[in-house]
Design an enzyme around this catalytic site. Sequence first.
Site, PDB file in Angstrom:
ATOM      1  N   CYS A   1       3.325   8.327   1.569  1.00 63.75           N
ATOM      2  CA  CYS A   1       3.840   7.363   2.540  1.00 63.75           C
ATOM      3  C   CYS A   1       4.135   6.065   1.776  1.00 63.75           C
ATOM      4  O   CYS A   1       3.229   5.425   1.243  1.00 63.75           O
ATOM      5  CB  CYS A   1       2.778   7.154   3.615  1.00 63.75           C
ATOM      6  SG  CYS A   1       3.274   6.004   4.872  1.00 63.75           S
TER       7      CYS A   1
ATOM      8  N   GLU B   1       0.815  -1.199   0.000  1.00 65.67           N
ATOM      9  CA  GLU B   1       0.000   0.000   0.000  1.00 65.67           C
ATOM     10  C   GLU B   1       0.850   1.251   0.000  1.00 65.67           C
ATOM     11  O   GLU B   1       2.012   1.246   0.400  1.00 65.67           O
ATOM     12  CB  GLU B   1      -0.904   0.000   1.203  1.00 65.67           C
ATOM     13  CG  GLU B   1      -0.120   0.064   2.489  1.00 65.67           C
ATOM     14  CD  GLU B   1      -1.053   0.004   3.683  1.00 65.67           C
ATOM     15  OE1 GLU B   1      -0.845   0.782   4.602  1.00 65.67           O
ATOM     16  OE2 GLU B   1      -1.980  -0.809   3.658  1.00 65.67           O
TER      17      GLU B   1
END
Length: 386
Positions: A132, A119
């Site tokens: 991120c 992710e």
Amino acid sequence: MDDRTPTAPAAAKPEIDTAQAPLAPRADGRRNLVGLARPEIAAALAELGEKPFRAGQLWRWIYVRGATEFGGMSDISKGLRARLEERFYVYRPAISRHQASIDGTQKWLLRMEDGAEIECVHIPEKERGTLCVSSQVGCTLTCRFCHTGTQRLVRNLEAHEIVAQLLSARDAFGEWPPPERGRKLTNVVMMGMGEPLFNYENVARALSIAMDQDGFALSRRRITLSTSGVVPMIRRCGEELGVSLAISLHAVTDELRSRIVPINKKWPIAELLDACRSYPGASNARRITFEYVMLKGVNDSLADARGLVQLLAGIHAKVNLIPFNPWPGSEFECSSWDQIERFSDVLAEAGFTTPVRRPRGRDILAACGQLKSDTERQRRAAPAPG
Ligand code: SAH
Ligand code: SF4
């Protein structure tokens, strides 16, 4: 000899399974250009009898213009474009799932060539937008409050898979070439899935590519690497990459830290803080961030806050208080807002900058590792085909 090699996992989890790494060229034999350093692209082109300046052209197409096809590379002759097409490709992962939070946070679940999924989260703020980025599929460590640590499948990400997260985000924002003002992707934090300093070589390669000023052009000042405390790699990270450092501290005694951040058994707090004191480039202007997840009744007392002040004395530090983001089955609760504020006041009185990281994207489960596990759950719940 010190047996604490940085690649050894600290807890009883499977060793990284390198057999799963997608090193093989594509079935059609074409080679991926993403993740190669510029001289390596030049060498690959030299094999085709091409001059080194071609590497610069390709580099800019890939990292300034975001090109994924050779056909549109207008300053390269048609003949060469066709030959490049035969031999190379420009990698992008597949997007398995995309979610947007009401607060503007976005999250992508990216599927790699071997089917592994990771992710990547984008958090927009007023003056900047932070991506991120993940460094591993899962994590070999087992911090008790972290969902990524519960995932079974673990492998290092290859450099191109790390770079591709940045490229995919720019694709999503249409920032090719990136606009002078108002960019959505301005900062990168290595705070997604995995421990970046257990995958140092690939992370370093990827960040060096991202920092190339003639390409993706991210400044090292806009990159932060977060580590749970792989002490022997910290200096190297500072010397070679010069990025900002964040430390997942989360506790002020070895007893508690060893319980919730098990890597502490290998490299306890004193050694970790020594490495921080000598981190190359740390200064008042470039402070080290200490991350501290607020766990109700576990690490959030005012005595803990005072202990933190003492530990950080003499270090150019700021403290990032992170409200614990619960996940199904987690054994902790987040501290109350009142307690977080009281804790933060103790730090502020001692002169520390103490941003409390506002929870973002909670409606899309944007904490470490949660989207992926959520998708796995949904798949398991779906009826079997046929
Ligand atoms: N492995 C690295 C980087 C990824 S974790 C590290 O541990 O630093 C990024 C940050 O998210 C770490 O500070 C980690 O402790 C924190 N984190 C993990 N799970 C969390 C949760 N459920 N709630 C809040 N923060 C969490
Ligand atoms: Fe791994 Fe970081 Fe999660 Fe700990 S907090 S399990 S090191 S990803």
